[in-house]
Design a protein around this motif. Sequence first.
Motif, short mmCIF file in Angstrom:
data_model
loop_
_atom_site.label_atom_id
_atom_site.label_comp_id
_atom_site.label_asym_id
_atom_site.label_seq_id
_atom_site.Cartn_x
_atom_site.Cartn_y
_atom_site.Cartn_z
N VAL A 93 0.79 -1.24 -0.02
CA VAL A 93 0.23 0.09 -0.05
C VAL A 93 0.95 1.22 0.15
O VAL A 93 1.04 2.07 0.96
N ILE A 124 1.66 4.74 -0.05
CA ILE A 124 1.20 6.01 -0.02
C ILE A 124 2.22 6.85 0.93
O ILE A 124 2.66 6.63 1.82
N ARG A 125 1.96 8.16 0.69
CA ARG A 125 2.65 9.21 1.29
C ARG A 125 1.49 10.28 1.59
O ARG A 125 1.94 11.43 1.00
N PRO A 126 0.68 10.16 2.33
CA PRO A 126 -0.44 11.05 2.44
C PRO A 126 -0.25 12.42 3.21
O PRO A 126 0.93 12.51 4.17
N GLY A 127 -0.80 13.60 3.02
CA GLY A 127 -0.60 15.05 3.53
C GLY A 127 -1.61 15.67 3.19
O GLY A 127 -2.36 15.69 2.10
N ILE A 128 -1.55 16.95 3.67
CA ILE A 128 -2.47 17.99 3.32
C ILE A 128 -1.64 19.24 2.68
O ILE A 128 -0.85 19.53 3.32
N GLY A 180 -5.07 10.97 -7.07
CA GLY A 180 -4.04 11.16 -5.81
C GLY A 180 -4.63 12.23 -5.04
O GLY A 180 -4.01 12.65 -4.11
N THR A 181 -5.66 13.03 -5.71
CA THR A 181 -5.77 14.32 -4.69
C THR A 181 -7.35 14.55 -4.46
O THR A 181 -8.10 13.89 -5.07
N HIS A 229 -5.85 17.04 -0.06
CA HIS A 229 -5.18 15.92 0.55
C HIS A 229 -4.72 15.26 -0.64
O HIS A 229 -5.22 14.78 -1.52
N TRP A 230 -3.19 14.94 -0.38
CA TRP A 230 -2.65 14.32 -1.45
C TRP A 230 -2.09 12.96 -1.08
O TRP A 230 -1.58 12.95 0.08
N ILE A 231 -2.47 11.96 -1.85
CA ILE A 231 -2.18 10.81 -1.29
C ILE A 231 -0.63 10.24 -1.63
O ILE A 231 -0.11 9.53 -0.95
N ILE A 241 2.60 12.65 -1.59
CA ILE A 241 3.48 13.75 -1.84
C ILE A 241 4.83 13.47 -2.45
O ILE A 241 5.62 12.81 -1.67
N GLN A 254 -10.70 8.89 -0.56
CA GLN A 254 -10.18 9.01 -2.01
C GLN A 254 -10.33 7.92 -2.78
O GLN A 254 -11.14 7.86 -3.99
N LYS A 271 -13.30 8.20 -6.10
CA LYS A 271 -12.59 7.91 -7.41
C LYS A 271 -12.99 6.67 -8.07
O LYS A 271 -13.81 6.61 -9.01
N LEU A 313 -4.33 12.30 10.58
CA LEU A 313 -3.71 11.33 9.19
C LEU A 313 -2.97 10.23 9.64
O LEU A 313 -1.99 10.40 10.39
N VAL A 364 3.02 12.64 5.93
CA VAL A 364 3.98 13.16 5.56
C VAL A 364 4.24 14.65 5.99
O VAL A 364 5.07 14.98 6.72
N SER A 365 3.26 15.38 5.73
CA SER A 365 3.30 16.89 6.16
C SER A 365 1.72 17.40 5.94
O SER A 365 0.84 17.07 5.10
N VAL A 366 1.54 18.24 6.94
CA VAL A 366 0.10 19.07 6.79
C VAL A 366 0.54 20.43 6.76
O VAL A 366 1.22 20.90 7.49
#
Lengths: 169, 132
Positions: A95, A97-101, A126-127, A140-142, A144, B35, B39, B96, B100-102
């Motif tokens: 899986v 993923i490197r998620p973040g906002i 991814g967004t 939110h980007w799945i 980054i 997500q 989608k 989350l 990685v970053s918010v």
Amino acid sequence: MSVKSDRFGRAAACFVAILALWMLLFWRFHWSVILTGVFFAAIITATIGSRFPAGIAKVLNPLRWFYAAIYLPYFLYYCIRANLDVAVRVIHPDVPIRPGIVKVRTNLTGELAKAFLANSITLTPGTLTIDIDGQDLYVHWINIHTDDQEKRCAEIVGRFEPLLRRIFE
Amino acid sequence: MLETIACWLFGIGLAFDVLGCIGLVRLPDVYNRAQASTKCVTLGTAMLLVATALFGVGGNWAMFVKAIICALFLLLTSPVGAHAICRGAYISGVPLAREVSVEDAFVDRARTIRAEHRKQAADIQEAEREKT
């Protein structure tokens, strides 16, 4: 005066749009169908007519329809790519993923244009648009993969902005 | 010819729907799940509706028009729903997973909105207490 005529225009556009939708869904020309449609369209116009998007006269411009016709397959291409992207992430054993906002800026100003931009972003790879604050979109980007603000904007917003501006503004 | 295309669309749409459901189970938190479900399930269901519309071409135009209208409404409303769910989740404090970053600006914004909501709720309670 102009405010009044604007409100009237919105209400009239709302009424016509809802009546047309009703007739299309019923697909039958009978006086009872039309009468019920007029009744319900009047009720809905009375409640939400003032919230109907302004500047509805733009619908009559054929150039906008031309750009909309270009936009549709363009959007479908990215939509299908998004689905394959998510599918790979879901099936992959790790899986990945490197998620973040992230925050991106848009140059679009119209409410309708921004709404369509947000929807398009949500349905592309991814967004997912979480919030809109004026010109800023929080997404939110799945995955980054870059820290560069401009690259992020170009990748998330840049795809749709030029076409949407021609369609809605 | 059209029926063959429609059958293929049914198959592909169902496959996307299944993938969306698998994503709902496998991905870690509410945002990633939203997500996957928006989608895949949106496109999959839209494909099913378009296939239905194709069956209506020729004889049953009412079915064609209704299915296309349903597909359009699905494409318009499903992202809005996901947006509302995720915004609500973040503001009520769901973290989350594997983040990685918010963006700091968004953390601040969520905090102000939360404070506003709390203040409104307190005001309502106050008003009710004064009534009784």
